[in-house]
Design a protein around this motif. Structure first.
Motif, PDB file in Angstrom:
ATOM      1  N   MET A 249       0.845  -1.184   0.000  1.00 27.86           N
ATOM      2  CA  MET A 249       0.000   0.000   0.000  1.00 27.86           C
ATOM      3  C   MET A 249       0.888   1.244   0.000  1.00 27.86           C
ATOM      4  SD  MET A 249      -2.929  -1.224   2.735  1.00 27.86           S
ATOM      5  CE  MET A 249      -4.111   0.041   2.247  1.00 27.86           C
ATOM      6  N   PRO A 250       1.258   1.753  -1.174  1.00 30.19           N
ATOM      7  CA  PRO A 250       2.161   2.906  -1.247  1.00 30.19           C
ATOM      8  C   PRO A 250       1.671   4.127  -0.470  1.00 30.19           C
ATOM      9  CG  PRO A 250       1.979   1.856  -3.394  1.00 30.19           C
ATOM     10  CD  PRO A 250       0.982   1.182  -2.507  1.00 30.19           C
ATOM     11  N   ILE A 251       0.382   4.227  -0.213  1.00 33.63           N
ATOM     12  CA  ILE A 251      -0.137   5.345   0.574  1.00 33.63           C
ATOM     13  C   ILE A 251       0.499   5.392   1.955  1.00 33.63           C
ATOM     14  CG2 ILE A 251      -2.118   4.030   1.476  1.00 33.63           C
ATOM     15  CD1 ILE A 251      -2.095   7.767   0.545  1.00 33.63           C
ATOM     16  N   ASN A 252       0.983   4.245   2.441  1.00 35.55           N
ATOM     17  CA  ASN A 252       1.578   4.195   3.776  1.00 35.55           C
ATOM     18  C   ASN A 252       2.881   4.998   3.860  1.00 35.55           C
ATOM     19  OD1 ASN A 252       1.251   2.753   6.494  1.00 35.55           O
ATOM     20  ND2 ASN A 252       3.397   2.317   5.998  1.00 35.55           N
ATOM     21  N   GLU A 253       3.526   5.227   2.719  1.00 37.51           N
ATOM     22  CA  GLU A 253       4.782   5.984   2.739  1.00 37.51           C
ATOM     23  C   GLU A 253       4.563   7.425   3.203  1.00 37.51           C
ATOM     24  OE1 GLU A 253       6.462   5.521  -1.132  1.00 37.51           O
ATOM     25  OE2 GLU A 253       6.557   3.329  -0.985  1.00 37.51           O
ATOM     26  N   SER A 254       3.372   7.955   2.955  1.00 35.82           N
ATOM     27  CA  SER A 254       3.058   9.322   3.409  1.00 35.82           C
ATOM     28  C   SER A 254       2.031   9.337   4.542  1.00 35.82           C
ATOM     29  CB  SER A 254       2.530  10.158   2.230  1.00 35.82           C
ATOM     30  OG  SER A 254       1.420   9.523   1.627  1.00 35.82           O
ATOM     31  N   ASN A 255       1.554   8.161   4.923  1.00 37.58           N
ATOM     32  CA  ASN A 255       0.597   8.023   6.019  1.00 37.58           C
ATOM     33  C   ASN A 255       1.017   6.828   6.867  1.00 37.58           C
ATOM     34  OD1 ASN A 255      -2.075   9.853   5.422  1.00 37.58           O
ATOM     35  ND2 ASN A 255      -1.065   9.216   3.536  1.00 37.58           N
ATOM     36  N   SER A 256       2.099   6.980   7.610  1.00 33.21           N
ATOM     37  CA  SER A 256       2.691   5.870   8.349  1.00 33.21           C
ATOM     38  C   SER A 256       1.744   5.355   9.429  1.00 33.21           C
ATOM     39  CB  SER A 256       3.992   6.323   9.003  1.00 33.21           C
ATOM     40  OG  SER A 256       3.703   7.250  10.048  1.00 33.21           O
ATOM     41  N   LEU A 257       2.097   4.220   9.993  1.00 37.31           N
ATOM     42  CA  LEU A 257       1.285   3.639  11.052  1.00 37.31           C
ATOM     43  C   LEU A 257       1.198   4.564  12.270  1.00 37.31           C
ATOM     44  CD1 LEU A 257       2.429  -0.070  10.735  1.00 37.31           C
ATOM     45  CD2 LEU A 257       0.171   0.852  10.184  1.00 37.31           C
ATOM     46  N   VAL A 258       2.278   5.269  12.559  1.00 36.38           N
ATOM     47  CA  VAL A 258       2.235   6.230  13.671  1.00 36.38           C
ATOM     48  C   VAL A 258       1.231   7.339  13.374  1.00 36.38           C
ATOM     49  CG1 VAL A 258       3.542   7.992  14.918  1.00 36.38           C
ATOM     50  CG2 VAL A 258       4.547   5.733  14.522  1.00 36.38           C
ATOM     51  N   ALA A 259       1.254   7.866  12.144  1.00 33.80           N
ATOM     52  CA  ALA A 259       0.304   8.912  11.762  1.00 33.80           C
ATOM     53  C   ALA A 259      -1.127   8.390  11.813  1.00 33.80           C
ATOM     54  CB  ALA A 259       0.631   9.427  10.363  1.00 33.80           C
ATOM     55  N   LEU A 260      -1.331   7.152  11.359  1.00 31.01           N
ATOM     56  CA  LEU A 260      -2.665   6.566  11.392  1.00 31.01           C
ATOM     57  C   LEU A 260      -3.118   6.317  12.825  1.00 31.01           C
ATOM     58  CD1 LEU A 260      -2.540   4.044   8.402  1.00 31.01           C
ATOM     59  CD2 LEU A 260      -3.742   6.229   8.517  1.00 31.01           C
TER      60      LEU A 260
END
Length: 364
Positions: A249-260
């Motif tokens: 899920m490339p979106i995770n590169e700008s929306n990391s698990l910490v941010a989520l």
């Protein structure tokens, strides 16, 4: 690829171009009231029209029987209603029905009716295509063409509800925004569609019967909290490890698990809304007990339930579903730690209607 038809271009020499009609469903009540005044009609006619559009789901002004005939003719001259129509329909061996739904500009999206003994669920789309390129999802291999407007999302619910009644003698009980597209990248139209579906002036649904699924746009999850939405939120997680989630899920590169994590905590603090993590267990990728432990740790931040989803392979990707024994061990690991877990078996696989398989393909 989505199907599209290019209109023939006729010569305009010597021909007056007719004035473009307004979209009646995008016309504000105040503008409708002004139109009524201009036609010598009482302002309350505007409210009657809104009731026909959103409570009775009428898509032809000729059917608005409590309006004077002359007014209906005037409306037809100056306004269009652009309904979604069913272009394709397939029924699975398990009763799931997949629809190819044609928009006014000839683009197609897909919607699904998922029947069980106790529920009738509509899975609706929010975009033509998708921009997020999730590696396991068929829609992710399409381009994003455009957002759906609120009426186009509303129409999907109406059409699928009719199918449920026709095929199973039961109305819809649930709606999931889990079809084509990322709902939070079409934020305004998605929320407006939910308003039309839940409003007493619309279909009158409880928002608790609606779930919006996101691949994880942290700032938009926070915005849901600020807007104090009352529907349920689902996060397509699929890995609680940044390195693995980045791969699929490339979106995770700008929306990391910490941010989520922080966005989900904010959302829950503002809404106390139900949150679900969706987790597809891929064979030898995210199916170990270590993966289960990472998922468990991620569930500790907000009250959640976990839907473990059977994967439905697509030709574009190399991923396959894990074996049943590994899946059961994965689920049991979470349950022993007090996580509420539901294992979702695939529906509609034989007609490419299952989770991750929605994509309009040109069959020519």
């Amino acid at each position: 690829m989505e199907m599209s038809v290019k209109p023939k271009i006729a010569s305009s020499v010597g021909v007056a171009k007719p004035a473009a009609k307004k979209d009646l469903r995008k016309t504000a009540v105040a503008d409708l009231q002004a139109f009524m005044t201009a036609q010598g009609q009482p302002a309350f006619r505007a409210k009657q029209i809104q009731e026909w559009l959103w409570k009775k789901s009428v898509t032809d002004v000729a059917a608005m029987s409590n309006l004077p005939q002359t007014l209906r003719e005037q409306l037809a001259e100056q306004f269009d209603i652009l309904p979604v129509t069913i272009a394709q329909q397939q029924k699975s061996n398990d009763g799931t029905i997949k629809l190819g739904l044609q928009l006014h500009d000839k683009h197609l999206v897909e919607g699904v009716l998922i029947p069980t003994e106790t529920r009738m669920t509509a899975c609706v789309s929010s975009q033509v295509g998708c921009s997020l390129t999730c590696k396991f999802c068929a829609t992710g291999y399409m381009d994003r063409v455009r957002n759906l407007d609120a009426a186009e999302i509303y129409d999907q619910v109406v059409l699928i509800d009719r199918l449920a009644k026709q095929n199973y003698n039961m109305p819809l009980t649930n709606i999931v925004y889990m079809g084509m597209g990322e709902p939070l990248l079409n934020y305004a139209n998605v929320l407006e569609s939910i308003r039309l579906i839940t409003s007493p002036e619309g279909l009158g649904w409880s928002p608790k019967r609606i779930t919006v699924s996101t691949a994880g746009i942290a700032k938009m999850i926070r915005k849901l909290g600020d807007d104090k939405v009352k529907f349920n939120l689902a996060l397509s997680l699929h890995a609680a490890n940044d390195e693995k989630r980045n791969q699929i899920m490339p979106i995770n590169e700008s929306n990391s698990l910490v941010a989520l994590r922080d966005a989900l905590k904010y959302f829950y603090a503002k809404t106390k809304g139900e949150i679900t993590f969706e987790y597809i267990v891929f064979y030898k990728f995210n199916d170990t007990l270590q993966d289960a432990e990472e998922l468990y740790q991620f569930t500790k931040h907000v009250p959640v339930k976990v839907n473990i989803i059977e994967y439905n392979p697509i030709s574009e990707a190399q991923y396959v579903n894990t074996d049943p024994q590994t899946l059961d061990k994965f689920a049991a690991y979470l349950e022993k730690r007090g996580v509420v877990v539901n294992v979702r078996r695939s529906r509609g696989k034989d007609i490419d209607a299952a989770c991750g398989q929605l994509a309009i393909r040109n069959k020519n």
